[in-house]
Write a protein that holds these residues in place. Sequence first.
Motif, short mmCIF file in Angstrom:
data_model
loop_
_atom_site.label_atom_id
_atom_site.label_comp_id
_atom_site.label_asym_id
_atom_site.label_seq_id
_atom_site.Cartn_x
_atom_site.Cartn_y
_atom_site.Cartn_z
N LYS A 232 0.83 -1.20 0.00
CA LYS A 232 0.00 0.00 0.00
C LYS A 232 0.86 1.25 0.00
CE LYS A 232 -3.68 2.26 2.68
NZ LYS A 232 -4.53 2.15 3.90
N ALA A 233 1.94 1.24 0.80
CA ALA A 233 2.84 2.40 0.84
C ALA A 233 3.53 2.59 -0.51
CB ALA A 233 3.88 2.21 1.94
N ALA A 234 3.88 1.51 -1.18
CA ALA A 234 4.52 1.63 -2.49
C ALA A 234 3.56 2.25 -3.51
CB ALA A 234 4.98 0.26 -2.97
N ARG A 235 2.28 1.87 -3.47
CA ARG A 235 1.30 2.45 -4.39
C ARG A 235 1.09 3.94 -4.09
NH1 ARG A 235 -1.53 -2.33 -3.13
NH2 ARG A 235 -2.93 -1.13 -1.80
N LYS A 237 3.17 5.96 -2.63
CA LYS A 237 4.39 6.71 -2.95
C LYS A 237 4.53 6.92 -4.45
CE LYS A 237 9.37 6.72 -2.07
NZ LYS A 237 10.50 5.98 -1.47
N ALA A 238 4.03 5.97 -5.26
CA ALA A 238 4.14 6.10 -6.72
C ALA A 238 3.31 7.26 -7.24
CB ALA A 238 3.71 4.80 -7.39
N THR A 239 2.22 7.58 -6.58
CA THR A 239 1.37 8.69 -7.01
C THR A 239 1.84 10.04 -6.47
OG1 THR A 239 -0.12 8.33 -5.12
CG2 THR A 239 -0.61 7.16 -7.17
N GLY A 243 9.59 15.38 -5.21
CA GLY A 243 9.94 16.60 -4.51
C GLY A 243 8.88 17.10 -3.55
N HIS A 244 7.68 16.48 -3.56
CA HIS A 244 6.62 16.89 -2.66
C HIS A 244 6.65 16.06 -1.38
CE1 HIS A 244 5.27 18.82 -6.32
NE2 HIS A 244 4.29 19.41 -5.68
N LYS A 245 6.08 16.63 -0.33
CA LYS A 245 6.00 15.92 0.93
C LYS A 245 4.98 14.79 0.83
CE LYS A 245 7.27 19.84 3.88
NZ LYS A 245 6.85 20.68 5.03
N PRO A 246 5.17 13.72 1.60
CA PRO A 246 4.19 12.62 1.56
C PRO A 246 2.84 13.07 2.10
CG PRO A 246 5.78 12.28 3.33
CD PRO A 246 6.29 13.43 2.51
N SER A 247 1.78 12.49 1.58
CA SER A 247 0.43 12.84 2.00
C SER A 247 0.16 12.33 3.40
CB SER A 247 -0.58 12.25 1.02
OG SER A 247 -0.51 10.83 1.03
N ARG A 248 -0.93 12.77 3.97
CA ARG A 248 -1.30 12.32 5.32
C ARG A 248 -1.59 10.82 5.33
NH1 ARG A 248 -2.90 16.45 8.75
NH2 ARG A 248 -3.02 14.81 10.32
N ARG A 249 -2.20 10.32 4.24
CA ARG A 249 -2.49 8.90 4.16
C ARG A 249 -1.20 8.07 4.10
NH1 ARG A 249 -7.62 8.48 -0.07
NH2 ARG A 249 -9.13 9.63 1.22
N LEU A 250 -0.21 8.56 3.34
CA LEU A 250 1.07 7.85 3.27
C LEU A 250 1.78 7.90 4.61
CD1 LEU A 250 3.18 6.33 1.69
CD2 LEU A 250 4.05 8.52 0.82
N GLN A 251 1.70 9.02 5.30
CA GLN A 251 2.30 9.11 6.63
C GLN A 251 1.64 8.15 7.60
OE1 GLN A 251 2.19 13.20 7.89
NE2 GLN A 251 3.57 13.91 6.28
N LEU A 252 0.31 8.00 7.49
CA LEU A 252 -0.40 7.05 8.35
C LEU A 252 0.03 5.62 8.04
CD1 LEU A 252 -2.56 6.39 10.45
CD2 LEU A 252 -4.27 6.46 8.61
#
Length: 429
Positions: A232-235, A237-239, A243-252
Amino acid sequence: MSHTVGVSELMTVKRCVRYPLTPSRTQAQTLLAQANAARVMWNLIHAHHTFHESSRRWPTWTESDAAIRQARKDIDWLAVLPAQAAQQVLKAYVQAWKNFWGGTHDRPAWKSRRARRAVDVPQARDLNITRLNRKWGTVQIPKVGVCTIRLHRALPEKVTGARVVLEATGWVLVVRGENQVVKPRPRRSERGAVGIDRGVTHTIALSDGSFIDPAPTLTAGEAKRLYRLERKAARQKATKPRGHKPSRRLQLTYAQIGGLKARQARRRYDFAHQTTTALLNTGVAAVMVEDLRVANMTRSAKGTIEEPGVNVKQKAGLNRSILNQGWTQIHTLLTYKADQAGARVIAVRPHGTSTTCHACGSTTPGQRESQAVFRCKNPACGWTGNADTNAAIVIKQRGQEVALQDVEPNATRQAVKRQNPKTAAEPRQ
């Protein structure tokens, strides 16, 4: 008749005890800001120290200290870090160079954003730890305030400092301290010795033919959940745009992965503690281990663009298996527990322990037929048995040879002489 223990029979034991910390939301934000400032302070010191490396104009530590003081005055967000904590960053940087010059550690490098968040409280008087009841207490952290702490273990007799660390489970207070314990008498050699071979199939193989294996660090359900979270994290991160910060969902998702990894690490640490205690409780006088360089053994096999590596995926899987066994952790815990018990831990050279026959000393190639089977090709010997057991016996024999010599038990590596570049840059008189 009472017996009074003399001062000469006592020894000082340094210990670190971890206590869960429960700061408020505001306090947690302040701690995170201090930890980020400490990481940036390290990088600034490293830049100041290595800027003129090509011309060998190394600044002195006094100049680095003055630069730190000036930076805390000029940059507001660096001033959130207490002065004592900033000084501790410089001391840690100096010690890192000393370790490098001594040949025990790698060269100091930059700290990325993935580095562990930590803030030092070097002076014990600033902590003011107060116990409220059987389980809870309070601690004073500079520029943060009073935080609640769970005192699940007794404090050291003399607290010398602390460090606040951000882990996957939250903030933790690591208290440094000293305890006065009775110095044990060295165990007599008549108690015997044991050799241990650390492996992947069997975590510990003893020279008496027995094995010590841990339970899986993750259950089947936890391993399946970890696999799904990593995919799930790989998917996610691919989107993420570059250069942008990770989204809140990726951080979770990262936080959930970190929670499982932390649980796995705690179980591995618990196994290492129980195993090393059980080994020394048998009463042996000496424990022989291999002097393994695990960091070198678990390096990536990717190679370079010009010379790419081979069997990269297989080597990555082997590295994960080795690190999951906690070889270095077992050696570290065994060493300090042996000091308190009066036993010795003797580290021997690991070369050829798995291919040498313990009965006759034959090193003929191909004697280890498989991972578990060792068959000596010497016609006069022909010993056959478990390969890990054979390696443990060879380790024990080498340790007994070292024990008969007048050398330090762990002095098996060749000394490496590295000169301080500041000293080297000075002209000879």
